[in-house]
Design a protein around this motif. Structure first.
Motif, mmCIF file in Angstrom:
data_model
loop_
_atom_site.group_PDB
_atom_site.id
_atom_site.type_symbol
_atom_site.label_atom_id
_atom_site.label_comp_id
_atom_site.label_asym_id
_atom_site.label_seq_id
_atom_site.Cartn_x
_atom_site.Cartn_y
_atom_site.Cartn_z
ATOM 1 N N PHE A 117 37.335 39.835 -20.209
ATOM 2 C CA PHE A 117 37.237 40.654 -19.567
ATOM 3 C C PHE A 117 36.094 41.224 -18.525
ATOM 4 N N TYR A 118 35.637 39.610 -17.972
ATOM 5 C CA TYR A 118 33.792 39.505 -17.803
ATOM 6 C C TYR A 118 33.099 40.130 -16.344
ATOM 7 N N LYS A 119 34.738 40.594 -16.336
ATOM 8 C CA LYS A 119 34.922 41.090 -14.697
ATOM 9 C C LYS A 119 34.603 42.441 -15.341
ATOM 10 N N LYS A 120 35.740 43.539 -15.633
ATOM 11 C CA LYS A 120 35.320 44.640 -15.931
ATOM 12 C C LYS A 120 34.861 45.042 -17.041
ATOM 13 N N GLU A 121 34.247 44.388 -18.062
ATOM 14 C CA GLU A 121 33.200 44.532 -18.381
ATOM 15 C C GLU A 121 31.844 44.609 -18.332
ATOM 16 N N LYS A 122 31.335 44.130 -17.255
ATOM 17 C CA LYS A 122 30.291 42.857 -16.726
ATOM 18 C C LYS A 122 29.771 42.479 -17.531
ATOM 19 N N LEU A 123 30.372 41.272 -18.418
ATOM 20 C CA LEU A 123 29.927 40.081 -19.346
ATOM 21 C C LEU A 123 28.965 39.493 -18.550
ATOM 22 N N TYR A 124 28.108 38.804 -18.706
ATOM 23 C CA TYR A 124 27.588 37.526 -18.706
ATOM 24 C C TYR A 124 27.045 36.566 -19.729
ATOM 25 N N MET A 125 27.822 35.416 -19.280
ATOM 26 C CA MET A 125 27.614 34.448 -20.333
ATOM 27 C C MET A 125 26.240 33.418 -20.048
ATOM 28 N N VAL A 126 25.657 32.641 -21.155
ATOM 29 C CA VAL A 126 24.836 31.970 -21.197
ATOM 30 C C VAL A 126 25.151 31.431 -22.740
ATOM 31 N N TYR A 127 25.800 30.273 -22.036
ATOM 32 C CA TYR A 127 26.332 29.079 -23.311
ATOM 33 C C TYR A 127 26.647 27.755 -23.203
ATOM 34 N N SER A 128 26.375 27.388 -24.045
ATOM 35 C CA SER A 128 26.733 25.517 -23.812
ATOM 36 C C SER A 128 28.609 25.615 -22.963
ATOM 37 N N VAL A 129 28.540 24.689 -22.360
ATOM 38 C CA VAL A 129 29.456 24.258 -21.774
ATOM 39 C C VAL A 129 30.686 24.219 -22.470
ATOM 40 N N PRO A 130 31.919 24.706 -22.334
ATOM 41 C CA PRO A 130 33.155 24.655 -23.365
ATOM 42 C C PRO A 130 33.886 22.739 -23.213
ATOM 43 N N LYS A 131 33.599 21.993 -24.240
ATOM 44 C CA LYS A 131 33.516 20.559 -23.887
ATOM 45 C C LYS A 131 35.034 20.733 -24.075
ATOM 46 N N ALA A 132 35.738 21.194 -23.316
ATOM 47 C CA ALA A 132 37.488 20.819 -23.147
ATOM 48 C C ALA A 132 37.388 21.006 -21.619
ATOM 49 N N LEU A 133 35.939 21.293 -21.405
ATOM 50 C CA LEU A 133 35.397 21.396 -19.437
ATOM 51 C C LEU A 133 34.580 20.736 -19.342
ATOM 52 N N ARG A 134 34.257 19.983 -20.065
ATOM 53 C CA ARG A 134 33.244 18.759 -19.606
ATOM 54 C C ARG A 134 33.647 17.707 -18.960
ATOM 55 N N SER A 135 34.468 17.510 -19.242
ATOM 56 C CA SER A 135 35.249 15.950 -18.102
ATOM 57 C C SER A 135 35.278 16.503 -16.534
ATOM 58 N N ASP A 136 34.899 17.944 -16.154
ATOM 59 C CA ASP A 136 35.296 17.913 -14.781
ATOM 60 C C ASP A 136 33.815 18.443 -13.645
ATOM 61 N N VAL A 137 31.919 18.160 -15.432
ATOM 62 C CA VAL A 137 31.615 17.893 -14.890
ATOM 63 C C VAL A 137 30.093 16.573 -14.709
ATOM 64 N N HIS A 138 30.266 16.568 -14.279
ATOM 65 C CA HIS A 138 29.230 14.970 -13.575
ATOM 66 C C HIS A 138 28.019 14.818 -13.881
ATOM 67 N N LEU A 139 27.502 14.157 -14.729
ATOM 68 C CA LEU A 139 25.505 13.969 -14.704
ATOM 69 C C LEU A 139 25.267 13.395 -13.917
ATOM 70 N N PRO A 140 24.126 14.273 -13.499
ATOM 71 C CA PRO A 140 23.404 13.739 -11.698
ATOM 72 C C PRO A 140 22.946 12.503 -11.799
ATOM 73 N N PRO A 141 23.002 11.796 -10.548
ATOM 74 C CA PRO A 141 22.744 10.937 -10.688
ATOM 75 C C PRO A 141 21.608 10.459 -10.297
ATOM 76 N N PRO A 142 21.147 10.871 -10.330
ATOM 77 C CA PRO A 142 19.046 10.824 -11.302
ATOM 78 C C PRO A 142 19.139 10.525 -12.415
ATOM 79 N N LEU A 143 19.810 11.147 -13.420
ATOM 80 C CA LEU A 143 19.482 11.083 -14.567
ATOM 81 C C LEU A 143 20.299 10.286 -15.499
#
Length: 415
Positions: A117-143
């Motif tokens: 629905f996010y496109k039809k209802e103009k939704l805006y999600m600001v929320y913790s990254v779903p845990k099942a998707l966190r393997s796709d995001v790497h911690l930035p190297p400086p950290l």
């Protein structure tokens, strides 16, 4: 406008000062977008991550924002996160997320519903990254070393179909934001330089200025400020030091993930000598974010005592709400996000006694609990905020607890 006279070397000098009735409407930028026509300074751009110690000295400790061109491309999310891919991850689509509707109402959805629905209802999600998707995001190297791993506060997904903006606000933590889809523009005001000039709402860390149409007669300070502007394209990451005032505008289908973390007091050089022992790949699912899980356990449930003897407690909301929420936070330097508060309440065996289901109405109540406790509206709750809660807000907590108990009682009657 005030007029005064002074004698200087025998001459009469007229001194004109800008008083409360001075008309600022002739200033360049009046009733225009924040920053329009004002002096703007470019933000440094680099094309590779610096090593952790250089990042700490030059940017974090140096209090300097920077855009890392191509910095988000190190994460699989950059190439993988299409709507089709995100919809295919079943464990992610069933997770609850919080999103604003076009009518500015905030409510919970499953991530799968959000994608539908996010496109039809103009939704805006600001929320913790779903845990099942966190393997796709790497911690930035400086950290990845130097002590940053122990300072991680939260990781948040910002997801919309574009055309969104934030209010002018500050965050009490450092921030690296990586854009995987779309583009962003960050308008910033240096905090150390203008902290006494920019006025924030006493209820939180934000300004009441209309960022699309700034009235200089109401907010004259914005006619006398330098602005820093950063353009963040898809595949870029952006570092923003804590407490810099900022507005973020997002364009096109927009997905970004940011890492909030407490700044280091001192860089731990020896920690970088053991990179072989660090997670590889350094995906977010392998790191602990303090604000999510806190330190709350069942043995910390607030207990009532009479004559130093423990009494038997009924199931349901606690009696001492301050102590209850405070116990969700590990220590004075830790914090709690909304997702952390919800997850701990859902795991609370005293609250969620046998036969009780967590329903959407309880999500709404949890969000209201959080809004009351987050006194500066920065997305984090600290122990100090709970300790200093006003009597008025304490009454609001009691009313919410009563509403929560009503939903629990209804379910118990149906058993």
């Amino acid at each position: 406008m005030g007029v005064s006279f002074a004698w200087i070397f025998g001459l009469v000098v007229v001194v004109i000062s800008e008083g409360p009735d001075f008309d600022f409407s002739n200033r360049l930028g009046h009733m225009r977008e924040l920053g329009w026509g004002g002096p703007t300074l470019p933000v440094e751009e680099i094309h590779d991550y610096p090593d952790p110690e250089t990042f700490y000295l030059r940017y974090s400790k140096g209090n300097r924002p920077v855009v890392i061109k191509g910095g988000a491309r190190v994460s699989p999310a950059f190439s993988k996160w299409t709507d089709e891919y995100l919809s295919s991850i079943e464990n992610a689509t069933n997770e609850p997320v919080l999103a604003d509707t076009s009518g500015k109402k905030t409510q919970f959805w499953t991530f799968g519903e959000y994608l539908e629905f996010y496109k039809k209802e103009k939704l805006y999600m600001v929320y913790s990254v779903p845990k099942a998707l966190r393997s796709d995001v790497h911690l930035p190297p400086p950290l990845r070393c130097g002590g940053y791993e122990d300072k991680l506060a939260d990781t948040v997904m910002w997801f919309s179909n574009g055309g969104t903006k934030t209010v002018l606000h500050i965050d009490d933590v450092d921030n690296i934001n990586c854009v995987f889809s779309g583009s962003k523009e960050a308008l910033m005001i240096e905090y150390p330089k203008y902290k006494d000039k920019v006025k924030l709402d006493p209820r939180g860390g934000y300004s009441n200025v209309d960022v699309d149409k700034v009235d200089f007669n109401q907010f004259p300070e914005f006619s006398e400020i330098e602005y820093h502007v950063a353009k963040i394209e898809s595949g870029d990451c952006f570092f923003m030091p804590l407490k810099w005032f900022h507005v973020i505008r997002s364009y096109e289908r927009n997905i970004a993930v940011n890492i909030w973390y407490k700044p280091l007091e001192q860089f731990n050089r020896s920690d970088c000598e053991h990179l072989d022992s660090k997670p590889d790949p350094p995906s977010l699912d392998k790191y602990f974010f303090k604000s999510e899980d806190g330190a709350y356990t069942q043995d910390k449930w607030p207990q009532r005592r009479e004559n130093d003897e423990k009494e038997e407690e009924d199931d349901g909301p606690p009696d001492d709400l301050r102590e209850y929420f405070s116990n969700m936070i590990e220590d004075e330097s830790s914090s709690l996000t909304l997702v952390g508060l919800v997850s701990q309440m859902r795991r609370d065996k005293k609250l969620m006694s046998p036969g009780i289901r967590w329903i959407s109405e309880m999500d709404d109540i949890a969000a209201q609990f959080f809004a009351v406790l987050d006194s500066n509206s920065d997305g984090f709750i600290y122990k100090e905020e709970i300790y200093l809660i006003s009597p008025e807000n304490e009454e609001k907590l009691e009313e919410l607890a009563s509403s929560l108990e009503d939903y629990l009682d209804m379910q118990k009657k149906d058993q």
